[in-house]
Scaffold this motif. Structure first.
Motif, PDB file in Angstrom:
ATOM      1  N   VAL A   1       0.882  -1.204  -0.115  1.00 29.10           N
ATOM      2  CA  VAL A   1      -0.054  -0.030  -0.060  1.00 29.10           C
ATOM      3  C   VAL A   1       0.958   1.238   0.051  1.00 29.10           C
ATOM      4  CG1 VAL A   1      -1.784   1.331   1.082  1.00 29.10           C
ATOM      5  CG2 VAL A   1      -1.893  -1.215   1.082  1.00 29.10           C
ATOM      6  N   GLU A   2       2.044   1.331   0.606  1.00 30.73           N
ATOM      7  CA  GLU A   2       2.578   2.322   0.767  1.00 30.73           C
ATOM      8  C   GLU A   2       3.499   2.641  -0.625  1.00 30.73           C
ATOM      9  OE1 GLU A   2       6.314   1.829   3.422  1.00 30.73           O
ATOM     10  OE2 GLU A   2       4.767   2.197   5.154  1.00 30.73           O
ATOM     11  N   GLU A   3       3.746   1.584  -1.407  1.00 31.07           N
ATOM     12  CA  GLU A   3       4.139   1.732  -2.760  1.00 31.07           C
ATOM     13  C   GLU A   3       3.292   2.621  -3.404  1.00 31.07           C
ATOM     14  OE1 GLU A   3       5.872  -1.856  -4.042  1.00 31.07           O
ATOM     15  OE2 GLU A   3       7.673  -1.772  -2.977  1.00 31.07           O
ATOM     16  N   LYS A   4       2.037   2.053  -3.467  1.00 30.41           N
ATOM     17  CA  LYS A   4       0.857   2.462  -4.260  1.00 30.41           C
ATOM     18  C   LYS A   4       0.778   4.132  -3.800  1.00 30.41           C
ATOM     19  CE  LYS A   4      -1.734   1.078  -6.857  1.00 30.41           C
ATOM     20  NZ  LYS A   4      -1.668   1.164  -8.403  1.00 30.41           N
TER      21      LYS A   4
ATOM     22  N   GLU B   1       3.219  11.747  -8.259  1.00 36.06           N
ATOM     23  CA  GLU B   1       2.730  12.239  -9.375  1.00 36.06           C
ATOM     24  C   GLU B   1       1.676  13.669  -8.891  1.00 36.06           C
ATOM     25  OE1 GLU B   1      -0.928  10.486 -12.637  1.00 36.06           O
ATOM     26  OE2 GLU B   1       1.365   9.405 -12.452  1.00 36.06           O
ATOM     27  N   SER B   2       1.003  13.321  -7.786  1.00 32.68           N
ATOM     28  CA  SER B   2       0.301  14.585  -7.427  1.00 32.68           C
ATOM     29  C   SER B   2       0.869  15.822  -7.065  1.00 32.68           C
ATOM     30  CB  SER B   2      -0.727  14.113  -6.760  1.00 32.68           C
ATOM     31  OG  SER B   2      -1.439  13.137  -7.090  1.00 32.68           O
ATOM     32  N   PHE B   3       2.136  15.389  -6.359  1.00 33.60           N
ATOM     33  CA  PHE B   3       2.648  16.662  -5.482  1.00 33.60           C
ATOM     34  C   PHE B   3       4.399  16.567  -5.845  1.00 33.60           C
ATOM     35  CE2 PHE B   3      -0.842  15.353  -2.868  1.00 33.60           C
ATOM     36  CZ  PHE B   3      -1.783  16.515  -3.175  1.00 33.60           C
ATOM     37  N   PRO B   4       4.579  16.640  -7.171  1.00 32.53           N
ATOM     38  CA  PRO B   4       6.059  16.709  -7.603  1.00 32.53           C
ATOM     39  C   PRO B   4       6.923  17.634  -6.991  1.00 32.53           C
ATOM     40  CG  PRO B   4       4.933  17.663  -9.260  1.00 32.53           C
ATOM     41  CD  PRO B   4       3.992  17.313  -8.284  1.00 32.53           C
ATOM     42  N   GLU B   5       6.426  18.616  -6.330  1.00 34.69           N
ATOM     43  CA  GLU B   5       7.490  19.616  -5.745  1.00 34.69           C
ATOM     44  C   GLU B   5       7.926  19.421  -4.550  1.00 34.69           C
ATOM     45  OE1 GLU B   5       4.365  20.377  -6.572  1.00 34.69           O
ATOM     46  OE2 GLU B   5       4.154  21.487  -8.484  1.00 34.69           O
ATOM     47  N   ASN B   6       7.436  18.406  -4.006  1.00 40.72           N
ATOM     48  CA  ASN B   6       7.555  18.033  -2.328  1.00 40.72           C
ATOM     49  C   ASN B   6       8.817  17.259  -2.305  1.00 40.72           C
ATOM     50  OD1 ASN B   6       5.661  18.531   0.026  1.00 40.72           O
ATOM     51  ND2 ASN B   6       4.416  18.240  -2.092  1.00 40.72           N
ATOM     52  N   ALA B   7       9.404  17.377  -0.991  1.00 39.51           N
ATOM     53  CA  ALA B   7      10.952  16.727  -0.861  1.00 39.51           C
ATOM     54  C   ALA B   7      10.476  15.130  -0.436  1.00 39.51           C
ATOM     55  CB  ALA B   7      11.334  16.964   0.298  1.00 39.51           C
ATOM     56  N   LEU B   8      11.383  14.337  -1.039  1.00 41.86           N
ATOM     57  CA  LEU B   8      11.140  12.887  -0.824  1.00 41.86           C
ATOM     58  C   LEU B   8      10.853  12.367   0.565  1.00 41.86           C
ATOM     59  CD1 LEU B   8      11.725  10.152  -1.916  1.00 41.86           C
ATOM     60  CD2 LEU B   8      13.933  10.109  -1.382  1.00 41.86           C
TER      61      LEU B   8
ATOM     62  N   ALA C   1       3.392   8.395   3.606  1.00 44.96           N
ATOM     63  CA  ALA C   1       3.033   7.260   3.332  1.00 44.96           C
ATOM     64  C   ALA C   1       2.809   6.355   4.480  1.00 44.96           C
ATOM     65  CB  ALA C   1       3.995   6.648   2.424  1.00 44.96           C
ATOM     66  N   ALA C   2       3.842   6.752   5.534  1.00 47.46           N
ATOM     67  CA  ALA C   2       3.878   5.689   6.762  1.00 47.46           C
ATOM     68  C   ALA C   2       2.898   6.049   7.501  1.00 47.46           C
ATOM     69  CB  ALA C   2       5.426   6.176   7.412  1.00 47.46           C
TER      70      ALA C   2
ATOM     71  N   GLY D   1     -11.035  10.938   4.972  1.00 56.62           N
ATOM     72  CA  GLY D   1     -11.111  11.963   5.843  1.00 56.62           C
ATOM     73  C   GLY D   1      -9.791  12.103   6.459  1.00 56.62           C
ATOM     74  N   MET D   2      -9.345  11.184   7.295  1.00 56.51           N
ATOM     75  CA  MET D   2      -7.886  11.352   7.912  1.00 56.51           C
ATOM     76  C   MET D   2      -7.058  11.305   6.875  1.00 56.51           C
ATOM     77  SD  MET D   2      -8.704   7.818  10.309  1.00 56.51           S
ATOM     78  CE  MET D   2      -7.121   7.478  10.798  1.00 56.51           C
ATOM     79  N   ILE D   3      -6.811  10.799   5.665  1.00 58.74           N
ATOM     80  CA  ILE D   3      -5.748  10.944   4.799  1.00 58.74           C
ATOM     81  C   ILE D   3      -5.956  12.391   4.256  1.00 58.74           C
ATOM     82  CG2 ILE D   3      -5.155  10.362   2.368  1.00 58.74           C
ATOM     83  CD1 ILE D   3      -6.138   7.366   3.084  1.00 58.74           C
ATOM     84  N   GLN D   4      -7.072  12.872   4.196  1.00 55.57           N
ATOM     85  CA  GLN D   4      -6.952  14.225   3.614  1.00 55.57           C
ATOM     86  C   GLN D   4      -6.238  15.215   4.293  1.00 55.57           C
ATOM     87  OE1 GLN D   4      -8.577  15.118   0.693  1.00 55.57           O
ATOM     88  NE2 GLN D   4      -7.604  17.096   1.020  1.00 55.57           N
ATOM     89  N   ASN D   5      -6.151  15.189   5.661  1.00 58.84           N
ATOM     90  CA  ASN D   5      -5.272  15.792   6.725  1.00 58.84           C
ATOM     91  C   ASN D   5      -4.078  15.866   6.110  1.00 58.84           C
ATOM     92  OD1 ASN D   5      -7.147  16.417   8.381  1.00 58.84           O
ATOM     93  ND2 ASN D   5      -7.302  14.853   9.768  1.00 58.84           N
ATOM     94  N   GLY D   6      -3.409  14.617   5.676  1.00 54.26           N
ATOM     95  CA  GLY D   6      -1.834  14.361   5.079  1.00 54.26           C
ATOM     96  C   GLY D   6      -1.775  15.287   3.896  1.00 54.26           C
ATOM     97  N   ILE D   7      -2.775  15.051   3.087  1.00 54.11           N
ATOM     98  CA  ILE D   7      -2.750  15.563   1.843  1.00 54.11           C
ATOM     99  C   ILE D   7      -2.717  17.090   1.803  1.00 54.11           C
ATOM    100  CG2 ILE D   7      -4.033  16.137  -0.399  1.00 54.11           C
ATOM    101  CD1 ILE D   7      -5.039  13.035  -0.370  1.00 54.11           C
ATOM    102  N   ASP D   8      -3.605  17.920   2.795  1.00 52.18           N
ATOM    103  CA  ASP D   8      -3.562  19.267   3.049  1.00 52.18           C
ATOM    104  C   ASP D   8      -2.227  19.827   3.208  1.00 52.18           C
ATOM    105  OD1 ASP D   8      -6.241  19.399   2.369  1.00 52.18           O
ATOM    106  OD2 ASP D   8      -6.717  19.183   4.623  1.00 52.18           O
TER     107      ASP D   8
END
Length: 203
Positions: A128-131, A138-145, A152-153, A184-191
């Motif tokens: 799931v982490e790899e996915k 792909e969605s946020f290419p500007e972010n640091a690795l 993901a973790a 909903g929980m994941i959205q916090n990380g996406i924000d």
């Protein structure tokens, strides 16, 4: 006629394996695999030893085969959701994973129990982490690795905890409802990733 016989035999094999699988899960909820004998397994499943040996060498081989089959099933689910689809919403992917867990709840409950196989859980997390990782890049290419790794973790560990609580409390909500909670929980990380991506852009 031969095809009907083959189909009937296949159904019997699937039914036998399902009963053995559920019986093994029940025993593993109570004790370590080292303390389970083939006799108590076949007695619980109500099949004879000869039938067991038609499919498996021993208890360890049986567990390994089941885990491999489950990981293959989960990988097949993951492959149905390319990064472009996950970019729109991860909820359908999460829902299908949760539905699979619900359909295999006895064995999954065992895997997430104290007697469960942590190596299997780690493989599930990695899948799931790899996915999640590919979709995020792909969605946020500007972010640091490192941001991808943290997110993901955070996401996968949170979903595993959510699954454990769901199973332990009797799975009172549907996989779809649970996937909405997870999204909903994941959205916090996406924000967070949105904010980091914005701050990385030049003025």
């Amino acid at each position: 006629m031969d095809m009907r016989k083959n189909n009937s035999a296949d159904r019997r094999i699937r039914k036998t394996k399902k009963v053995l699988k559920e019986s093994l899960a029940i025993l593993l909820l109570k004790k370590n695999i080292n303390n389970i004998t083939i006799k108590e397994l076949v007695d619980l499943a109500d099949v004879n030893r000869g039938t067991f040996y038609l499919h498996y060498r021993d208890i360890y081989d049986m567990l390994a085969q089941i885990e491999t089959e489950m990981l293959n099933d989960l990988e097949d689910i993951s492959n149905k959701f390319p990064a472009a689809l996950l970019k729109e919403s991860a909820q359908p992917y999460i829902c299908e994973i949760f539905q699979y867990i619900a359909d295999n709840q006895t064995f999954c409950k065992m895997l997430l129990s104290p007697h469960g196989d942590m190596a299997f859980v780690d493989k599930l997390k990695k899948l799931v982490e790899e996915k999640c990782f590919c979709s995020l890049m792909e969605s946020f290419p500007e972010n640091a690795l490192q941001h991808y790794q943290y997110f993901a973790a955070y996401t996968v560990s949170g979903c595993i905890g959510l699954l454990q609580t769901w199973i332990e409390t009797g799975m009172k909500v549907s996989p779809r409802e649970l996937s909405q909670v997870a999204e909903g929980m994941i959205q916090n990380g996406i924000d967070f990733l949105h904010r980091e991506a914005s701050s990385a852009l030049p003025d």
